[in-house]
Design a protein around this motif. Structure first.
Motif, PDB file in Angstrom:
ATOM      1  N   ARG A   1       9.520  -9.416   9.303  1.00  0.00           N
ATOM      2  CA  ARG A   1       9.249  -9.424   7.860  1.00  0.00           C
ATOM      3  C   ARG A   1       9.083  -7.991   7.355  1.00  0.00           C
ATOM      4  O   ARG A   1       8.357  -7.199   7.947  1.00  0.00           O
ATOM      5  CB  ARG A   1       7.992 -10.231   7.595  1.00  0.00           C
ATOM      6  CG  ARG A   1       7.756 -10.472   6.153  1.00  0.00           C
ATOM      7  CD  ARG A   1       6.533 -11.350   6.011  1.00  0.00           C
ATOM      8  NE  ARG A   1       6.023 -11.229   4.677  1.00  0.00           N
ATOM      9  CZ  ARG A   1       6.050 -12.175   3.781  1.00  0.00           C
ATOM     10  NH1 ARG A   1       6.531 -13.345   4.120  1.00  0.00           N
ATOM     11  NH2 ARG A   1       5.585 -12.000   2.590  1.00  0.00           N
ATOM     12  N   LEU A   2       9.733  -7.648   6.243  1.00  0.00           N
ATOM     13  CA  LEU A   2       9.658  -6.296   5.681  1.00  0.00           C
ATOM     14  C   LEU A   2       8.323  -6.077   4.980  1.00  0.00           C
ATOM     15  O   LEU A   2       7.765  -6.997   4.379  1.00  0.00           O
ATOM     16  CB  LEU A   2      10.787  -6.071   4.682  1.00  0.00           C
ATOM     17  CG  LEU A   2      12.196  -6.057   5.266  1.00  0.00           C
ATOM     18  CD1 LEU A   2      13.223  -5.947   4.164  1.00  0.00           C
ATOM     19  CD2 LEU A   2      12.344  -4.906   6.243  1.00  0.00           C
ATOM     20  N   ASP A   3       7.857  -4.865   5.007  1.00  0.00           N
ATOM     21  CA  ASP A   3       6.600  -4.503   4.349  1.00  0.00           C
ATOM     22  C   ASP A   3       6.856  -4.350   2.853  1.00  0.00           C
ATOM     23  O   ASP A   3       7.697  -3.552   2.435  1.00  0.00           O
ATOM     24  CB  ASP A   3       6.084  -3.192   4.940  1.00  0.00           C
ATOM     25  CG  ASP A   3       4.685  -2.877   4.479  1.00  0.00           C
ATOM     26  OD1 ASP A   3       4.046  -3.756   3.872  1.00  0.00           O
ATOM     27  OD2 ASP A   3       4.229  -1.743   4.732  1.00  0.00           O
ATOM     28  N   GLN A   4       6.142  -5.111   2.009  1.00  0.00           N
ATOM     29  CA  GLN A   4       6.353  -5.123   0.557  1.00  0.00           C
ATOM     30  C   GLN A   4       5.284  -4.326  -0.203  1.00  0.00           C
ATOM     31  O   GLN A   4       5.260  -4.356  -1.420  1.00  0.00           O
ATOM     32  CB  GLN A   4       6.345  -6.574   0.061  1.00  0.00           C
ATOM     33  CG  GLN A   4       7.421  -7.410   0.682  1.00  0.00           C
ATOM     34  CD  GLN A   4       8.606  -7.568  -0.249  1.00  0.00           C
ATOM     35  OE1 GLN A   4       8.468  -7.482  -1.438  1.00  0.00           O
ATOM     36  NE2 GLN A   4       9.767  -7.784   0.335  1.00  0.00           N
ATOM     37  N   ARG A   5       4.412  -3.634   0.500  1.00  0.00           N
ATOM     38  CA  ARG A   5       3.380  -2.877  -0.180  1.00  0.00           C
ATOM     39  C   ARG A   5       4.006  -1.718  -0.966  1.00  0.00           C
ATOM     40  O   ARG A   5       4.893  -1.043  -0.474  1.00  0.00           O
ATOM     41  CB  ARG A   5       2.370  -2.326   0.816  1.00  0.00           C
ATOM     42  CG  ARG A   5       1.507  -3.421   1.424  1.00  0.00           C
ATOM     43  CD  ARG A   5       0.547  -2.842   2.388  1.00  0.00           C
ATOM     44  NE  ARG A   5       1.318  -2.296   3.538  1.00  0.00           N
ATOM     45  CZ  ARG A   5       0.786  -1.638   4.530  1.00  0.00           C
ATOM     46  NH1 ARG A   5      -0.501  -1.412   4.555  1.00  0.00           N
ATOM     47  NH2 ARG A   5       1.531  -1.205   5.509  1.00  0.00           N
ATOM     48  N   GLY A   6       3.520  -1.508  -2.181  1.00  0.00           N
ATOM     49  CA  GLY A   6       4.009  -0.404  -3.013  1.00  0.00           C
ATOM     50  C   GLY A   6       5.195  -0.758  -3.885  1.00  0.00           C
ATOM     51  O   GLY A   6       5.662   0.067  -4.655  1.00  0.00           O
ATOM     52  N   THR A   7       5.687  -1.972  -3.771  1.00  0.00           N
ATOM     53  CA  THR A   7       6.837  -2.375  -4.575  1.00  0.00           C
ATOM     54  C   THR A   7       6.500  -2.407  -6.055  1.00  0.00           C
ATOM     55  O   THR A   7       7.280  -1.938  -6.894  1.00  0.00           O
ATOM     56  CB  THR A   7       7.342  -3.762  -4.132  1.00  0.00           C
ATOM     57  OG1 THR A   7       7.593  -3.726  -2.736  1.00  0.00           O
ATOM     58  CG2 THR A   7       8.599  -4.147  -4.862  1.00  0.00           C
ATOM     59  N   ALA A   8       5.338  -2.926  -6.392  1.00  0.00           N
ATOM     60  CA  ALA A   8       4.917  -2.986  -7.795  1.00  0.00           C
ATOM     61  C   ALA A   8       4.745  -1.586  -8.373  1.00  0.00           C
ATOM     62  O   ALA A   8       5.122  -1.327  -9.528  1.00  0.00           O
ATOM     63  CB  ALA A   8       3.627  -3.776  -7.936  1.00  0.00           C
TER      64      ALA A   8
END
Length: 140
Positions: A3-10
């Protein structure tokens, strides 16, 4: 599958959208401020022309000769308080508008200008809208 890390996308999406959004908002605010200033200058020029007509175009000044211009109509005929009552928006931020009368071939021209006015977003507009002025003509 990992699973890819989605932190910081927003935060990234906000940074991509925020700059154009705020630039658009400041541009709309700046154009509205310019439009109000131009309308106030037109109103001030009209009030100055009205005061000039009342005080200069009397039969005692023109001598009842049609088509003649009163030669003594060169100054402004509104006091500072009358100018502020005619266009109060122009005095915001410590600025003071100017009102001048010039004589032409067949008309007197009353010009109101705001010399200290500058746009808030010079990156977009440059100096094209700085120092606006409006005028009205009084034929004789």
């Amino acid at each position: 599958m990992r699973r890819l890390d989605q932190r910081g996308t927003a935060a990234l999406e906000f940074s991509l959208v925020a700059l154009p959004w705020f630039l658009l908002m400041f541009a709309i605010f700046d154009l509205g401020r310019y439009a109000i200033t131009m309308q106030s200058l037109r109103k001030l020029a009209s009030a100055g022309a009205r005061a000039m007509i009342i005080q200069c175009y009397s039969p005692a000044v023109t001598g009842l000769t049609p088509g003649t211009s009163p030669s003594s109509c060169t100054g402004t005929y509104l006091s500072a308080a009358q100018m502020q009552n005619a266009a109060p928006f122009l005095y915001a931020g410590g600025l003071t508008p100017t009102l001048s009368i010039s004589s032409g071939v067949s008309a007197l021209t009353v010009t109101a200008s705001q010399p200290g006015f500058t746009m808030l977003t010079p990156v977009i507009w440059g100096t094209a809208f700085n120092g606006p002025s409006a005028s009205t003509q009084v034929p004789f």
